[in-house]
Design a protein around this motif. Structure first.
Motif, mmCIF file in Angstrom:
data_model
loop_
_atom_site.group_PDB
_atom_site.id
_atom_site.type_symbol
_atom_site.label_atom_id
_atom_site.label_comp_id
_atom_site.label_asym_id
_atom_site.label_seq_id
_atom_site.Cartn_x
_atom_site.Cartn_y
_atom_site.Cartn_z
ATOM 1 N N VAL A 57 -22.255 -33.296 -7.038
ATOM 2 C CA VAL A 57 -21.627 -33.227 -7.826
ATOM 3 C C VAL A 57 -20.424 -33.156 -7.486
ATOM 4 C CG1 VAL A 57 -20.590 -32.614 -10.632
ATOM 5 C CG2 VAL A 57 -22.784 -32.423 -9.705
ATOM 6 N N LYS A 58 -19.173 -34.180 -7.888
ATOM 7 C CA LYS A 58 -18.104 -34.241 -7.002
ATOM 8 C C LYS A 58 -17.186 -33.103 -7.493
ATOM 9 C CE LYS A 58 -17.820 -39.066 -6.088
ATOM 10 N NZ LYS A 58 -17.327 -40.445 -6.103
ATOM 11 N N SER A 59 -15.909 -33.049 -7.128
ATOM 12 C CA SER A 59 -15.072 -31.669 -8.220
ATOM 13 C C SER A 59 -14.585 -32.343 -9.446
ATOM 14 C CB SER A 59 -14.085 -31.436 -7.107
ATOM 15 O OG SER A 59 -13.895 -32.683 -7.116
ATOM 16 N N ILE A 60 -14.647 -31.336 -10.090
ATOM 17 C CA ILE A 60 -14.270 -32.241 -12.070
ATOM 18 C C ILE A 60 -12.506 -32.474 -10.977
ATOM 19 C CG2 ILE A 60 -13.654 -31.662 -14.097
ATOM 20 C CD1 ILE A 60 -16.256 -29.819 -13.594
ATOM 21 N N GLU A 61 -12.187 -33.395 -11.507
ATOM 22 C CA GLU A 61 -10.930 -33.792 -11.717
ATOM 23 C C GLU A 61 -10.322 -34.383 -13.646
ATOM 24 O OE1 GLU A 61 -10.250 -37.477 -8.850
ATOM 25 O OE2 GLU A 61 -10.400 -35.212 -7.030
ATOM 26 N N ILE A 62 -9.365 -33.317 -13.839
ATOM 27 C CA ILE A 62 -8.935 -33.572 -15.040
ATOM 28 C C ILE A 62 -7.699 -34.556 -15.077
ATOM 29 C CG2 ILE A 62 -8.222 -33.230 -17.486
ATOM 30 C CD1 ILE A 62 -10.732 -30.643 -17.405
ATOM 31 N N SER A 63 -7.152 -35.326 -16.143
ATOM 32 C CA SER A 63 -5.489 -36.047 -15.671
ATOM 33 C C SER A 63 -5.064 -34.879 -16.807
ATOM 34 C CB SER A 63 -5.970 -37.486 -15.630
ATOM 35 O OG SER A 63 -6.427 -37.709 -17.327
ATOM 36 N N GLU A 64 -4.049 -34.968 -16.458
ATOM 37 C CA GLU A 64 -2.894 -34.411 -17.367
ATOM 38 C C GLU A 64 -2.844 -35.251 -19.191
ATOM 39 O OE1 GLU A 64 1.817 -33.120 -17.924
ATOM 40 O OE2 GLU A 64 1.726 -34.312 -16.344
ATOM 41 N N LYS A 65 -3.749 -36.627 -18.978
ATOM 42 C CA LYS A 65 -3.535 -36.859 -20.553
ATOM 43 C C LYS A 65 -4.438 -36.036 -21.104
ATOM 44 C CE LYS A 65 -3.587 -41.109 -22.767
ATOM 45 N NZ LYS A 65 -3.227 -42.863 -22.769
ATOM 46 N N ASP A 66 -5.493 -35.648 -20.704
ATOM 47 C CA ASP A 66 -6.752 -35.547 -20.881
ATOM 48 C C ASP A 66 -6.441 -34.267 -21.506
ATOM 49 O OD1 ASP A 66 -8.157 -38.278 -21.143
ATOM 50 O OD2 ASP A 66 -9.148 -37.585 -18.783
ATOM 51 N N TYR A 67 -6.078 -33.397 -20.367
ATOM 52 C CA TYR A 67 -6.070 -31.856 -20.398
ATOM 53 C C TYR A 67 -4.955 -31.790 -21.666
ATOM 54 C CZ TYR A 67 -4.414 -26.870 -19.545
ATOM 55 O OH TYR A 67 -4.326 -25.679 -19.537
ATOM 56 N N ASP A 68 -4.317 -32.666 -21.955
ATOM 57 C CA ASP A 68 -3.116 -32.225 -23.349
ATOM 58 C C ASP A 68 -4.293 -32.505 -24.390
ATOM 59 O OD1 ASP A 68 -1.334 -30.919 -21.518
ATOM 60 O OD2 ASP A 68 -0.348 -33.805 -21.295
ATOM 61 N N SER A 69 -4.717 -34.219 -24.632
ATOM 62 C CA SER A 69 -5.375 -33.831 -25.747
ATOM 63 C C SER A 69 -6.445 -32.969 -25.850
ATOM 64 C CB SER A 69 -6.468 -35.469 -25.718
ATOM 65 O OG SER A 69 -7.856 -34.859 -24.799
ATOM 66 N N ARG A 70 -7.428 -32.460 -25.259
ATOM 67 C CA ARG A 70 -7.760 -30.430 -26.083
ATOM 68 C C ARG A 70 -9.025 -31.451 -26.293
ATOM 69 N NH1 ARG A 70 -3.252 -26.809 -28.150
ATOM 70 N NH2 ARG A 70 -1.382 -26.941 -26.810
ATOM 71 N N CYS A 71 -9.151 -32.271 -26.885
ATOM 72 C CA CYS A 71 -10.896 -32.377 -27.467
ATOM 73 C C CYS A 71 -10.635 -34.111 -27.560
ATOM 74 C CB CYS A 71 -11.381 -32.037 -29.236
ATOM 75 S SG CYS A 71 -9.547 -31.928 -29.658
ATOM 76 N N PRO A 72 -12.129 -34.846 -27.971
ATOM 77 C CA PRO A 72 -12.296 -36.036 -27.758
ATOM 78 C C PRO A 72 -11.474 -37.348 -29.106
ATOM 79 C CG PRO A 72 -14.364 -34.878 -27.962
ATOM 80 C CD PRO A 72 -13.466 -34.078 -27.494
ATOM 81 N N LEU A 73 -10.960 -37.614 -28.622
ATOM 82 C CA LEU A 73 -9.264 -38.128 -29.306
ATOM 83 C C LEU A 73 -8.325 -37.723 -29.808
ATOM 84 C CD1 LEU A 73 -11.575 -41.217 -31.336
ATOM 85 C CD2 LEU A 73 -11.126 -41.259 -29.102
ATOM 86 N N GLY A 74 -8.582 -36.737 -29.242
ATOM 87 C CA GLY A 74 -6.789 -35.235 -29.267
ATOM 88 C C GLY A 74 -7.459 -35.175 -30.887
ATOM 89 N N LYS A 75 -8.376 -34.762 -31.181
ATOM 90 C CA LYS A 75 -8.165 -34.601 -33.112
ATOM 91 C C LYS A 75 -9.493 -33.653 -32.576
ATOM 92 C CE LYS A 75 -8.458 -38.597 -35.176
ATOM 93 N NZ LYS A 75 -8.405 -40.421 -36.225
ATOM 94 N N LYS A 76 -10.031 -32.870 -33.571
ATOM 95 C CA LYS A 76 -10.982 -32.061 -34.025
ATOM 96 C C LYS A 76 -11.003 -31.577 -35.374
ATOM 97 C CE LYS A 76 -14.698 -29.160 -32.086
ATOM 98 N NZ LYS A 76 -14.939 -27.473 -30.928
ATOM 99 N N THR A 77 -12.429 -31.271 -36.297
ATOM 100 C CA THR A 77 -12.050 -31.080 -38.006
ATOM 101 C C THR A 77 -13.777 -30.330 -37.833
ATOM 102 O OG1 THR A 77 -11.527 -32.802 -38.561
ATOM 103 C CG2 THR A 77 -12.684 -31.799 -39.524
ATOM 104 N N ILE A 78 -13.028 -28.648 -38.202
ATOM 105 C CA ILE A 78 -13.912 -27.562 -38.094
ATOM 106 C C ILE A 78 -14.584 -26.930 -39.248
ATOM 107 C CG2 ILE A 78 -14.765 -25.325 -37.475
ATOM 108 C CD1 ILE A 78 -13.395 -25.766 -35.021
#
Length: 735
Positions: free
Chosen positions: A292-313
């Motif tokens: 497995v390659k090292s995990i790289e998370i872009s700043e945009k994905d990191y700021d989204s925090r969850c898929p599509l940027g929203k989550k409902t619980i």
């Protein structure tokens, strides 16, 4: 049945009466006498207790007889205490004697005589309870049955709710595969094994019921299959991976990583003689390196925090919605909706959390039609909290505003307002004012032209309260100051001294139109009423009372102006909030190049300026006479007449080109301006029926159009200066 039960109760009553008429209990004097003889035969040397009276000698004649003599009961109690002390000394010879009977002021061992209840020769017997015991018993039985019935209904309701809230059966229960982290005990002072959920980072003990069982365990060295029974989940599992009965490993050569501290003997083995024969180690298959390659998370994905940027619980009677920063234009990052029913149809409360708001809005709560907004520090008027009714958001309605008083000059902490009154609370003011209460009256309808802001509410009364100023006398320090504007009265109440019961007061009656005649008031002694607590103090002179009235009239005008300023401040705050809710401006860091539109526009302007500068340099390097020399055949030498004609043709062509370019820039500027004006008129006509998407599109267009108009205006001004300089430079070159 009722008659039989009543007869049984009556028989019980008769039996109780017979028991009450029985004789006294058996006499125990024989046993007490034997014990007394045994204690009398015991001879004990009692240590002397130094209870000499020290201090001042008292006159015995001043004390009553109860201080000098003991009553018969006191003597009996002292004898009992002495017997108790003798037993204590006999049992605990090595302990210090008890402090039971010290001498009093008169050298007597007193024993407080308990208060005796006065025996009256003739006393009224308490009334007899004539209620039927049968009826009382039936009433208690009825209440008990009702209580049991209510308890039964309550339990049935709880069971019904639990059954309704029970989730539907899961067809994949126990069949899903999930991976989590096992932290074993031993190293780093870990006392026992525990689990870590990778999705949440929450630690769970081995006995947690969230995990149904374990199929396998692996690390970067080996893989172990679980051979134990998971009927009791993970509670009884053994994590001793070296136990081949409980765990079956996959790679034989790989061993479990040691958790023990290496012994000293292991270090000594490293220094054995090199001449000793070394046993050949058997080679086995080991675990390969991770692919497995090292995990790289872009700043945009990191700021989204969850898929599509929203989550409902979903929770019980609640719904939690999470959004990434800058995902929604209003800056919403969290919304919690609480309901009154399990079906989530009856909304009870909504709590919203915001971030990166330009208006510093931090939190908004709405419950039962009441909205509460919280703000961080940094707003223009230092607003901290705003509570109002959703149906009446306009001024002069019920609302409460809390401010950051340390950031305000007037020290205002809280303002409460209704349609009839306004209350203001202050802190840390130099004039010691801490509370102001204003009462308004109803507006009087007048036949006059309508004003833009409307007629202000008439002020009936203004009351101000002050803290104590310790630097002046209490009788001169005003505690309450009331301006009764409707009756032309001014009431003063001074602070009360500690030794006084009441406080001094003074009341003024203002003359007509006093605010217009402050310098020349008509004064009479009956225009003031004074109550002075200190009757021995000299009364105030008429001149000082007159001067005080003049000062109070001026203060009244300032108070009225302060009240009007407070009303105006409320209106401005509401207008600002209305504009802020329409615009939804978000603050963006200067380091955020992806979202900072100002930085993008600045960068674009710099690129345009650099391009224009490049074109300008290219134009300066061009030979303006080349096309005109080509018209006459590019001669090597030209005559003076040809030079003059060449200059005139070149200057005429330059003038025409400068005019054409200026006209082109002016045409584009007028076109953009007219189009913006047309869109603004269209927006004013359709503003009520426009949707939020249309409004957002309109705002984006206005922003871009203003940017283009600004660029064209700068270019036109710069071109006007440039063409003059170019004309003069070319004219000088020809000369």
């Amino acid at each position: 049945m009722d008659k039989i039960e009543e007869e049984e109760v009556r028989e019980d009553e008769e039996a109780e009466e017979e028991e009450n008429q029985d004789g006294e209990p058996e006499d125990l004097e024989a046993n007490v006498g034997d014990l007394k003889k045994q204690l009398e035969e015991t001879q004990i040397i009692v240590p002397q207790n130094d209870t000499a009276i020290q201090g001042t000698k008292f006159d015995m004649s001043e004390f009553p007889d109860s201080y000098k003599e003991n009553s018969q009961k006191e003597k009996s109690v002292l004898e009992n205490a002495e017997n108790y002390r003798r037993q204590y000394v006999h049992l605990f010879r090595d302990r210090k004697p008890l402090f039971l009977n010290p001498l009093n002021e008169c050298g007597i061992e007193p024993e407080p005589n308990p208060p005796k209840k006065e025996q009256k020769k003739y006393a009224v017997r308490p009334p007899r309870d004539l209620r039927s015991k049968f009826l009382i018993k039936m009433e208690e039985r009825r209440k008990k049955e009702e209580k049991e019935e209510r308890e039964k209904l309550r339990k049935e309701e709880e069971e019904r709710i639990l059954e309704a809230e029970k989730p539907p059966p899961d067809p994949l229960y126990g069949l899903r595969i999930h991976s989590w982290v096992l932290v074993r005990s031993g190293k780093r002072e870990v006392p026992e094994d525990f689990f870590i959920e990778p999705f949440t980072g929450v630690a769970y003990p081995q006995t947690s019921g969230k995990f149904l069982g374990i199929e396998c365990v692996w690390n970067n060295w080996n893989y172990w299959a679980n051979m134990q029974d998971c009927a009791n989940a993970c509670r009884d599992l053994s994590f001793n991976l070296s136990d081949t009965v409980s765990w079956e490993l996959m790679l034989i050569g790989s061993k479990e990583p040691s958790l023990q501290i290496p012994d000293l003997d292991d270090d000594i083995d490293d220094f054995e003689d090199e001449d000793d024969e070394k046993k050949e180690e058997e080679k086995h298959l080991d675990m390969p390196a991770s692919w497995v390659k090292s995990i790289e998370i872009s700043e945009k994905d990191y700021d989204s925090r969850c898929p599509l940027g929203k989550k409902t619980i979903l929770y019980k009677k609640a719904k939690l919605e999470k959004y990434a920063p800058y995902l929604l234009k209003e800056g919403l990052v969290l919304r919690l909706s609480v309901y009154n029913d399990n079906e989530m149809n009856n909304l009870k409360r909504v709590m919203e959390t915001f971030s990166n708001r330009e208006d510093k809005l931090k939190k908004r709560t709405e419950e039962s039609g009441v909205i509460t907004e919280n703000f961080t520090e940094g707003r223009q008027r230092s607003l901290c909290e705003h509570t109002y009714h959703a149906k009446t958001p306009n001024p002069e309605s019920e609302r409460t505003m809390i401010f950051y008083h340390t950031a305000r000059v007037d020290g205002l902490y809280k303002r409460e307002e209704t349609s009839k009154e306004m209350k203001e609370y202050f802190e840390n003011r130099q004039d010691f004012l801490y509370f102001r209460h204003v009462i308004f009256g109803k507006r009087v309808k007048k036949l006059a032209p309508a004003q833009a802001e409307g007629t202000p509410r008439p002020i009936l009364r203004i009351s101000e309260h002050f803290h104590r100023n310790e630097t002046i006398d209490a009788n001169a320090d005003v505690a309450d100051r009331t301006f009764i504007v409707a009756e032309d009265k001014i009431q003063l109440t001074y602070h009360r001294k500690h030794e006084n019961v009441t406080a001094s007061t003074r009341e003024f009656f203002k003359p007509p139109n006093a605010q217009e005649k402050i310098g020349n008031l008509q004064w009479t002694p009956d225009m003031s009423i004074t109550f002075q607590v200190d009757s021995h103090a000299a009364p105030s002179k008429h001149l000082s009372v007159y001067d005080q009235l003049v000062v109070l009239i001026q203060i009244e005008q300032k108070c009225i102006q302060s009240v009007r300023a407070s009303e105006e401040e409320v209106r401005e705050i509401l207008m600002d909030r209305q504009r802020e809710e329409m615009m939804h401006e978000l603050s963006i860091s200067v380091y955020d190049t992806e979202r900072n539109e100002k930085a993008k526009r600045k960068k674009k302007e710099m690129e345009i300026q650099a391009q224009e500068e490049k074109l300008r340099r290219q134009e300066m390097e061009m030979d303006y006479l080349a096309p005109f020399l080509a018209q006459i055949g590019n001669p090597e030498k030209i005559s003076p007449k040809q030079a003059i004609q060449l200059k005139e043709d070149c200057m005429a062509d330059l003038k025409q080109r400068l005019i054409d370019k200026a006209n082109l820039i002016q045409l584009r500027f007028e076109k953009e301006t007219s189009e913006l004006h047309r869109r603004q008129q269209e927006y004013q006509q359709k503003q009520v029926s426009m949707t939020k998407e249309d409004e957002e599109e309109y705002y984006n267009y206005c922003s871009e159009a203003m940017f283009r108009i600004h660029i064209l205006e700068l270019r036109l001004n710069r071109y006007d200066r440039f063409q003059v300089i170019l004309w003069l430079s070319i004219a000088i070159t020809f000369d």
